[in-house]
Design a protein around this motif. Structure first.
Motif, mmCIF file in Angstrom:
data_model
loop_
_atom_site.group_PDB
_atom_site.id
_atom_site.type_symbol
_atom_site.label_atom_id
_atom_site.label_comp_id
_atom_site.label_asym_id
_atom_site.label_seq_id
_atom_site.Cartn_x
_atom_site.Cartn_y
_atom_site.Cartn_z
ATOM 1 N N GLY A 125 0.630 -1.218 -0.312
ATOM 2 C CA GLY A 125 0.181 -0.232 0.336
ATOM 3 C C GLY A 125 1.045 1.665 -0.213
ATOM 4 N N TYR A 126 1.602 1.287 0.711
ATOM 5 C CA TYR A 126 3.527 2.364 0.172
ATOM 6 C C TYR A 126 2.683 3.000 -0.622
ATOM 7 C CZ TYR A 126 4.497 1.903 5.504
ATOM 8 O OH TYR A 126 4.460 2.444 6.500
ATOM 9 N N ALA A 127 2.799 4.361 -1.103
ATOM 10 C CA ALA A 127 3.571 4.828 -2.284
ATOM 11 C C ALA A 127 3.901 6.184 -1.977
ATOM 12 C CB ALA A 127 2.806 4.762 -3.187
ATOM 13 N N ASN A 128 4.401 6.981 -3.291
ATOM 14 C CA ASN A 128 5.258 7.992 -3.485
ATOM 15 C C ASN A 128 4.881 8.601 -4.699
ATOM 16 O OD1 ASN A 128 7.664 7.184 -4.459
ATOM 17 N ND2 ASN A 128 8.263 8.189 -1.818
ATOM 18 N N ARG A 129 4.221 7.857 -5.580
ATOM 19 C CA ARG A 129 4.517 8.047 -7.449
ATOM 20 C C ARG A 129 2.780 7.410 -7.494
ATOM 21 N NH1 ARG A 129 7.996 10.624 -5.453
ATOM 22 N NH2 ARG A 129 10.409 11.315 -6.246
ATOM 23 N N VAL A 130 1.938 7.792 -7.928
ATOM 24 C CA VAL A 130 0.715 7.609 -8.245
ATOM 25 C C VAL A 130 0.044 8.265 -9.462
ATOM 26 C CG1 VAL A 130 -0.400 8.817 -6.822
ATOM 27 C CG2 VAL A 130 -1.315 6.665 -7.350
ATOM 28 N N SER A 131 -0.316 6.746 -10.144
ATOM 29 C CA SER A 131 -1.121 7.244 -11.740
ATOM 30 C C SER A 131 -2.290 6.670 -11.885
ATOM 31 C CB SER A 131 -0.151 7.220 -13.107
ATOM 32 O OG SER A 131 -0.929 6.973 -14.279
ATOM 33 N N VAL A 132 -3.356 6.898 -12.290
ATOM 34 C CA VAL A 132 -4.522 6.264 -12.473
ATOM 35 C C VAL A 132 -5.535 6.694 -13.899
ATOM 36 C CG1 VAL A 132 -5.562 8.866 -11.556
ATOM 37 C CG2 VAL A 132 -6.576 6.681 -11.215
ATOM 38 N N CYS A 133 -5.994 5.367 -14.307
ATOM 39 C CA CYS A 133 -6.268 6.146 -15.855
ATOM 40 C C CYS A 133 -7.826 4.904 -14.929
ATOM 41 C CB CYS A 133 -5.761 5.019 -16.705
ATOM 42 S SG CYS A 133 -5.549 3.558 -17.046
ATOM 43 N N TYR A 134 -9.138 5.069 -16.414
ATOM 44 C CA TYR A 134 -10.292 4.519 -16.443
ATOM 45 C C TYR A 134 -10.159 3.547 -17.477
ATOM 46 C CZ TYR A 134 -15.030 3.628 -15.598
ATOM 47 O OH TYR A 134 -16.454 3.581 -14.834
ATOM 48 N N ASP A 135 -10.820 2.280 -16.713
ATOM 49 C CA ASP A 135 -10.939 1.105 -17.845
ATOM 50 C C ASP A 135 -13.042 1.309 -18.502
ATOM 51 O OD1 ASP A 135 -11.760 -1.394 -18.954
ATOM 52 O OD2 ASP A 135 -10.354 -2.586 -17.762
ATOM 53 N N THR A 136 -12.817 1.492 -19.715
ATOM 54 C CA THR A 136 -14.254 1.835 -19.822
ATOM 55 C C THR A 136 -14.773 0.521 -21.052
ATOM 56 O OG1 THR A 136 -13.215 2.010 -22.339
ATOM 57 C CG2 THR A 136 -13.605 4.404 -20.733
ATOM 58 N N THR A 137 -14.586 -0.430 -20.646
ATOM 59 C CA THR A 137 -14.423 -1.916 -21.240
ATOM 60 C C THR A 137 -15.394 -2.804 -19.253
ATOM 61 O OG1 THR A 137 -13.524 -2.301 -22.258
ATOM 62 C CG2 THR A 137 -13.890 -3.705 -21.848
ATOM 63 N N GLU A 138 -14.171 -2.299 -18.735
ATOM 64 C CA GLU A 138 -15.305 -2.897 -17.404
ATOM 65 C C GLU A 138 -15.781 -2.111 -16.313
ATOM 66 O OE1 GLU A 138 -14.130 -6.822 -16.093
ATOM 67 O OE2 GLU A 138 -13.860 -6.661 -18.384
ATOM 68 N N ASN A 139 -15.741 -0.978 -17.264
ATOM 69 C CA ASN A 139 -15.369 0.865 -15.925
ATOM 70 C C ASN A 139 -15.241 -0.001 -14.963
ATOM 71 O OD1 ASN A 139 -17.815 1.046 -17.418
ATOM 72 N ND2 ASN A 139 -18.661 -0.191 -17.565
ATOM 73 N N LYS A 140 -13.619 -0.146 -14.479
ATOM 74 C CA LYS A 140 -13.480 0.155 -13.279
ATOM 75 C C LYS A 140 -11.704 1.512 -13.159
ATOM 76 C CE LYS A 140 -14.936 -3.544 -11.683
ATOM 77 N NZ LYS A 140 -16.199 -3.528 -12.128
ATOM 78 N N VAL A 141 -11.593 2.047 -12.210
ATOM 79 C CA VAL A 141 -10.598 2.689 -12.096
ATOM 80 C C VAL A 141 -9.163 1.901 -11.638
ATOM 81 C CG1 VAL A 141 -10.121 4.851 -10.596
ATOM 82 C CG2 VAL A 141 -11.732 4.110 -10.893
ATOM 83 N N ILE A 142 -8.279 2.216 -12.405
ATOM 84 C CA ILE A 142 -6.681 0.802 -12.529
ATOM 85 C C ILE A 142 -6.336 2.323 -12.430
ATOM 86 C CG2 ILE A 142 -5.574 0.038 -13.628
ATOM 87 C CD1 ILE A 142 -8.044 -1.141 -13.513
ATOM 88 N N ALA A 143 -5.208 2.322 -10.273
ATOM 89 C CA ALA A 143 -4.172 2.868 -9.682
ATOM 90 C C ALA A 143 -2.577 2.099 -9.847
ATOM 91 C CB ALA A 143 -4.911 3.500 -8.711
ATOM 92 N N SER A 144 -2.040 2.995 -10.354
ATOM 93 C CA SER A 144 -0.828 2.061 -10.431
ATOM 94 C C SER A 144 0.363 2.957 -9.703
ATOM 95 C CB SER A 144 -0.238 1.708 -11.699
ATOM 96 O OG SER A 144 -0.204 3.272 -12.676
ATOM 97 N N TYR A 145 1.426 2.530 -8.426
ATOM 98 C CA TYR A 145 1.654 3.304 -8.044
ATOM 99 C C TYR A 145 3.142 2.516 -7.053
ATOM 100 C CZ TYR A 145 -0.793 0.480 -4.667
ATOM 101 O OH TYR A 145 -0.852 -0.842 -3.913
ATOM 102 N N SER A 146 4.151 3.552 -6.665
ATOM 103 C CA SER A 146 5.595 3.150 -6.458
ATOM 104 C C SER A 146 5.555 3.749 -5.064
ATOM 105 C CB SER A 146 6.174 3.061 -7.137
ATOM 106 O OG SER A 146 7.444 2.296 -7.280
#
Length: 903
Positions: free
Chosen positions: A658-679
Motif C-alpha cells: 500500500g505504500y507509495a509516493n508516486r501514483v497514476s490513475v486511468c479508467y477502463d471503459t470496458t470493465e468500468n474500473k478505475v486502474i491505479a498504479s503506484y510505487s
C-alpha cells in the motif's frame, strides 16, 4: 456525372458466383481466393513459429545419401520420394506423400526399375508439363531418365515411361536435374568417372511419356585435378535461359568450391568459365544450393577445413548473383552466428526457399551430432541467420538425402539417412517461422458480397462486377506540427498538467518565479490544424506561491474540466475547482477542499480520473503522513464540486502493498474500473511498482472498492503514467525503471473485474536516463504514444500492443525540440485524430505544444475515385502494389470498386 459509376452498363454489378467457404468463414467485402479443391477462402496472413513435427521412419532399411531424393508436385499437391530400396535388391522404388494437418503419409514402395540396383538418383517435378523427371544410374554405370505421370485423384499412383539413356554410356556420379522453366525442357548434368573425370550436361525435351536429348557437352576441363563433386543446379530466373551450377572441386586444386552458368538455346547447352567461391582447402565436398525467386539469386552453403571424421567443417553461406554467362560470389558469413557453432555438415539437398515468408530453411548436422533446422534471410546480397535454431526431435546423427517445400501448406519436408538407426530412411515436417499470405494472382477470384459462414455457400463478386462498400488502407507518416506557445511567455511556466475536452484543451500550471501566486489555467481551442490559446486565468487567488502538483480531468457529462492542486503554503492540502470554457475563454466556480489533512502529498503523488459510468471524479494521492496511497470519490455539478467522499486506502493489507509516493490513475471503459498504479520510490526490497482496480459506487456513499493489488514489475518505478486502450482492451503503464537507471519502460495488462493480469515481459521505450513519461492511446492509429523528457529535449515514441504477448514494440524516439522541458503530457484528440503533446519548462519561453500525427497504416478508409487498387496480402485493398502484386480493380466512387483482376 458525379461518379465514374455512371458510365457502367446496366447489370455490371451482377457478375458473381456462388461458392463454398473452405471452413474458416469470410468477412463481408473481403477479397477471396479460390482453393485447388474448388472452395474459397478469405485472403489473410498467418504467422508461424518454427517447429519440427511428424518425425517418422519411412523405410527401416539402409539408405545411401546419394541414392534417395524427394520433390514436390505443386499441381497434385503431393510429394514423391525415389530411393534405392536395400530391402528389395536396391531396386529403384517410389513413394507418394500426402500432407494433411502438418503430417505426411507415405504410400508403400512401388518398384520403378527392377533391371539392376540403382544409385545416384535425382527427381524433379516439371511444372510446365506437369510430369515427373527421374534420373538414376545402375551400379554407378549408365545414367537413365524416365518420365512419370500421376494417375487420377487422389494422386497416389504414378505411371513411368520407358527408361532411356540421358547421358553417354559410362559410370556416372552426382547426376542432377533442373527444369528449364517456361519450356517443355530440362537439363541433366553428371560427373563421368573414367579417363576424363569431367562434368557433362545436355538438354532433354519431354514429349508425352518419353523424352529426346540435345548435344552432350562437357562443362569442366578433363583430368582428375578438375573433378567436380556433389554438384547441384538451379534455373536462373534472373537472366533466363541459363542454369547455375555449384560444386566442389574434389582435389587439392586452389579452387575448391566454384560456381558457373550453363547457357541454353534450343536443345543446346554451352559451358562458361567457372568462378571461385573459396580457395581454402575444402573440408567437405557437401554443398547446399537453393534459388531465391524474389531477389532472383542463389544461396550456397559450403564447408572448409578443418573438418571432423563426420564431414562436419567450418561452414559458410554466401549469396551468388548471376549475370549473362558468369556469376558474382558475394561476401560469405560464418555459421558461428547459429547458436555459436561454426561447424556444420551433411546439408546436401537440405535447403529450400519459402517465397511467402521470404526466407530459406536449412537442415544441417552440427558438431554436437544433434540434427538442427535453421533459417536464413537475405537483405540485398547479405545473408543473415534468423536466430531460429530448432532441434529435430531425437535425431542425433543424420545425413540429409533430400528436401522439398510444399507451397500449398507452407511446410518443408526433409528426408534423411539416420546414421544412428542403421541408415534407416526417415522424414520430418518443418514449419518455417514468419508471416505469410495465401494470396496469389492466380488464386484471387473476387470479393465476398456479404459475410459467409464457415463451410457455407455465399456470393462472390468476380471480375467485371462492382463491389459496394470496400475500404482501403492508407499509410500515414509521422508528423510533428509547429510549436504553439502557451501561458505567460515572460515567466517560467512550471508543473503543468493538461486534459482534452470537446475540441479544446485546458492546461493548469504554476508561475515559477517565487512571487506569483494562485492556481492558474489557460485554454486552447483546436481547429485549422492549430490550437489557439487564450489568456490565462487564476482560478484560486487564495492558493499560495507554492501551488503545485496539478491534475486536470474532463467531465464529459457536464462538459467541464476539474482541476486539482496541492497548496504547499497550506500544508500540501488538496483543493479543486470546476472550470468551464467558451472557446478559449475561462470561467470557474469556487474552490473546494478535497483532502483537508496536512501533507496530503508531494512530488509525483497525485493523479485523477473521471468515471463516466457513475459520473464521479476520483482523486488519488500519496500521503506523506502514513505513506499509503489514497483515493477520494467526488461528485461535481457544472460549476462546483458538490460532494467529497471519504479518503480510503487503495491497499491497506501491508506497507509493501500500500505504500507509495508516486501514483497514476486511468479508467477502463470496458470493465468500468478505475486502474491505479503506484510505487514507493526509495523503499527498496519488495516495495514494487503495483496496480489495483477499483469499482466506484456513486449515490450517497461516493466510495470506491479496490481489488487486490498486483506487482507491475518486481522493482520500483517513478514518473508513472497510465492509459487505457479500448480497442485492444488493455491498460498500459509507462514508467522510469529504478532498476535500469532511468530507462523508460512500459508494461501491458488485461483487466477482468478487479483482477489485473500484467504481461510478464517489460517493453523498453528507450534506454538512458529519461523523465516525465506520459502515455495516451491514439485510437486512430491504435498505438500507444509516449511523450517524455530525454537528453537535450522532449521526445516521442509510439508502438502497437501485441495482445498475444502483452508487449509493445516502440518506434525509434523522435526529438521534438531542443532544450529542457518538463511535465510532458500526451493527449488524444478524436476529432482531428491526432495527439497533442504539451510540456512546460523551468525558464521563461519554454512552454511547448505540438500537434502530433502518429505513423500508422489506417484501415477502413474511403477509396479514391479513379484510382487503381491492389489486393494486399493481409486481405485488404491498397493503391500500392504489394508482394505478390495482385490487381483488384478501379475505384468508380469512394465506396465502389469495379473488379478487373489481372486482365
Amino acid at each position: 456525372m458525379s461518379n465514374l459509376s455512371d458510365l457502367l452498363p446496366v447489370g455490371a454489378s451482377a457478375k458473381q458466383i456462388t461458392a463454398t467457404d473452405s471452413g474458416s468463414g469470410i468477412a463481408s467485402k473481403k477479397p477471396v481466393i479460390l482453393n485447388s479443391d474448388g472452395t474459397v477462402a478469405e485472403v489473410l496472413e498467418t504467422t508461424d513459429s518454427a517447429a519440427v513435427a511428424n518425425l517418422q521412419t519411412v523405410n527401416a532399411y539402409n539408405a545411401n545419401s546419394s541414392y534417395s531424393r524427394v520433390c514436390y508436385a505443386a499441381t497434385e499437391d503431393r510429394f514423391v520420394l525415389a530411393y534405392s530400396d536395400s530391402n528389395n535388391s536396391n531396386y529403384l522404388v517410389y513413394r507418394v506423400g500426402t500432407m494433411s494437418g502438418g503430417a505426411i503419409t507415405w504410400t508403400t514402395p512401388t518398384v520403378i526399375d527392377s533391371n539392376a540396383a540403382s544409385d545416384y538418383i535425382d527427381i524433379i517435378y516439371h511444372n510446365y508439363t506437369g510430369k515427373l523427371v527421374l534420373a538414376y544410374s545402375q551400379s554407378a554405370n549408365d545414367s537413365f531418365v524416365t518420365i512419370g505421370e500421376f494417375g487420377s485423384s487422389p494422386y497416389t499412383s504414378i505411371t513411368w515411361g520407358t527408361r532411356a539413356n540421358a547421358l553417354s554410356t559410362g559410370m556416372w556420379f552426382y547426376t542432377t536435374l533442373a527444369e528449364w522453366q517456361g519450356t517443355d525442357k530440362f537439363v541433366i548434368q553428371g560427373l563421368y568417372i573414367g579417363g576424363n573425370w569431367q562434368g557433362y550436361a545436355r538438354v532433354g525435351t519431354i514429349s508425352g511419356s518419353t523424352f529426346s536429348v540435345g548435344t552432350e557437352i562437357t562443362w569442366t576441363a578433363a583430368g582428375v585435378a578438375n573433378l567436380p563433386s556433389h554438384q547441384d543446379m538451379v534455373y536462373d530466373t534472373n537472366i533466363g535461359d541459363q542454369m547455375l551450377l555449384a560444386y566442389a572441386v574434389h582435389s587439392s586444386s586452389a579452387t575448391n568450391f566454384a560456381t558457373q552458368v550453363l547457357t541454353l538455346s534450343g536443345t543446346d547447352v554451352t559451358s562458361t568459365t567457372p568462378q571461385s567461391v573459396s580457395t581454402t582447402t575444402a573440408g567437405t565436398d557437401t554443398i547446399g544450393l537453393a534459388w531465391d525467386t524474389d531477389l532472383k539469386q542463389a544461396l550456397l552453403i559450403y564447408g572448409e577445413e578443418p573438418e571432423d571424421s563426420y564431414g562436419i567443417a567450418t561452414s559458410y553461406v554466401v549469396v551468388i548473383s548471376t549475370h549473362a554467362g558468369y556469376t558474382t560470389v558475394n561476401t560469405p558469413i560464418n555459421f558461428a552466428s547459429v547458436a555459436g557453432n561454426q561447424y556444420a555438415g551433411l546439408y546436401r539437398k537440405g535447403v529450400v526457399y519459402d517465397s511467402s515468408k521470404k526466407r530459406f530453411a536449412l537442415t544441417y548436422l552440427p558438431s554436437t551430432l544433434a540434427q538442427q533446422m535453421t533459417e536464413i534471410t537475405v537483405s540485398g546480397t547479405t545473408p543473415s541467420f534468423s536466430g531460429t535454431n530448432t532441434a529435430v526431435g531425437a535425431e542425433a546423427f543424420t545425413e540429409t538425402v533430400g528436401s522439398a517445400f510444399d507451397s500449398n501448406s507452407g511446410k518443408m519436408v526433409v528426408v534423411c539417412s539416420d546414421k544412428d538407426a542403421s541408415n534407416y530412411l526417415r522424414s520430418w515436417v518443418y514449419t518455417i517461422s514468419g508471416t505469410s499470405s495465401n494470396l496469389t494472382a492466380q488464386a484471387f477470384v473476387g470479393v465476398a458480397d456479404s459475410a459467409i459462414s464457415a463451410s457455407a455457400a455465399g456470393s462472390i463478386i468476380v471480375q467485371g462486377g462492382t463491389v459496394t462498400g470496400p475500404t482501403t488502407s492508407v499509410a500515414v507518416a509521422e508528423n510533428i506540427g509547429a510549436n504553439i506557445p502557451w501561458g505567460d511567455q515572460t515567466k517560467a511556466n512550471y508543473t503543468s498538467r493538461a486534459a482534452y475536452g470537446s475540441d479544446d484543451v485546458l492546461i493548469a500550471y504554476s508561475i515559477n518565479d517565487g512571487v506569483t501566486v494562485g492556481a492558474r489555467v489557460v485554454a486552447g481551442t483546436i481547429g485549422g490544424g492549430t490550437i489557439s490559446f487564450g489568456t490565462d486565468a487564476v482560478i484560486s487567488a487564495d492558493a499560495s506561491v507554492s501551488t503545485t502538483r496539478y491534475t486536470v480531468v474532463y467531465d464529459s457529462t457536464n462538459d467541464t474540466y476539474i482541476v486539482s492542486w496541492l497548496d504547499a503554503g497550506d500544508s500540501y492540502k488538496m483543493y479543486a475547482a470546476v472550470v468551464s470554457l467558451t472557446g478559449n475563454s475561462i470561467s470557474f466556480g469556487g474552490t473546494t477542499a478535497i483532502v483537508t489533512t496536512a501533507n496530503a502529498s508531494n512530488f509525483g503523488g497525485t493523479s485523477s480520473v473521471y468515471d463516466p459510468d457513475t459520473q464521479r471524479v476520483i482523486f488519488t494521492y500519496c500521503s506523506t503522513v502514513d505513506n499509503y496511497t489514497y483515493a477520494v470519490v467526488c461528485e461535481a455539478s457544472s460549476t462546483a464540486i458538490t460532494t467529497v467522499g471519504t479518503p480510503a486506502k487503495i491497499d491497506s493489507s501491508s506497507a509493501n502493498n500500500g505504500y507509495a509516493n508516486r501514483v497514476s490513475v486511468c479508467y477502463d471503459t470496458t470493465e468500468n474500473k478505475v486502474i491505479a498504479s503506484y510505487s514507493y520510490l526509495g523503499g527498496g526490497g519488495t516495495y514494487y511498482l503495483r496496480a489495483a482496480a477499483g469499482t466506484v459506487t456513486g449515490g450517497v456513499s461516493n466510495s470506491i472498492t479496490w481489488g487486490s493489488s498486483v506487482p507491475v514489475i518486481s522493482g520500483e518505478g517513478t514518473f508513472i503514467s497510465s492509459a487505457y486502450n479500448a480497442t485492444d482492451q488493455r491498460v498500459v503503464f509507462s514508467y522510469q525503471s529504478a532498476t535500469l537507471t532511468g530507462y523508460l519502460n512500459s508494461s501491458v495488462a488485461s483487466v477482468s473485474g478487479t483482477t489485473i493480469t500484467v504481461g510478464g515481459t517489460v517493453s523498453v521505450i528507450t534506454t538512458g536516463t529519461n523523465y516525465y513519461s506520459s502515455v495516451a492511446h491514439d485510437a486512430t492509429a491504435n498505438k500507444m504514444v509516449t511523450y517524455y523528457r530525454g537528453a537535450g529535449g522532449p521526445f516521442v515514441a509510439s508502438g502497437a500492443i501485441n495482445t498475444a504477448t502483452n508487449t509493445i514494440t516502440y518506434s525509434t524516439p523522435t526529438q521534438l525540440l531542443s532544450g529542457t522541458r518538463n511535465f510532458e503530457d500526451t493527449l488524444y484528440d478524436p476529432t482531428t485524430e491526432k495527439c497533442i503533446l504539451i510540456s512546460s519548462g523551468a525558464s521563461a519561453g519554454q512552454t511547448s505544444c505540438n500537434i502530433y500525427t502518429t505513423a500508422a497504416t489506417l484501415t477502413g478508409q474511403p477509396l479514391t475515385t479513379g484510382t487503381k487498387y491492389y489486393v494486399t496480402p493481409t486481405g485488404g485493398f491498397s493503391s500500392s502494389a504489394g508482394s505478390p502484386s495482385v490487381n483488384a480493380g478501379l475505384a468508380i466512387s469512394t465506396t465502389s470498386l469495379l473488379l478487373n483482376g489481372d486482365s
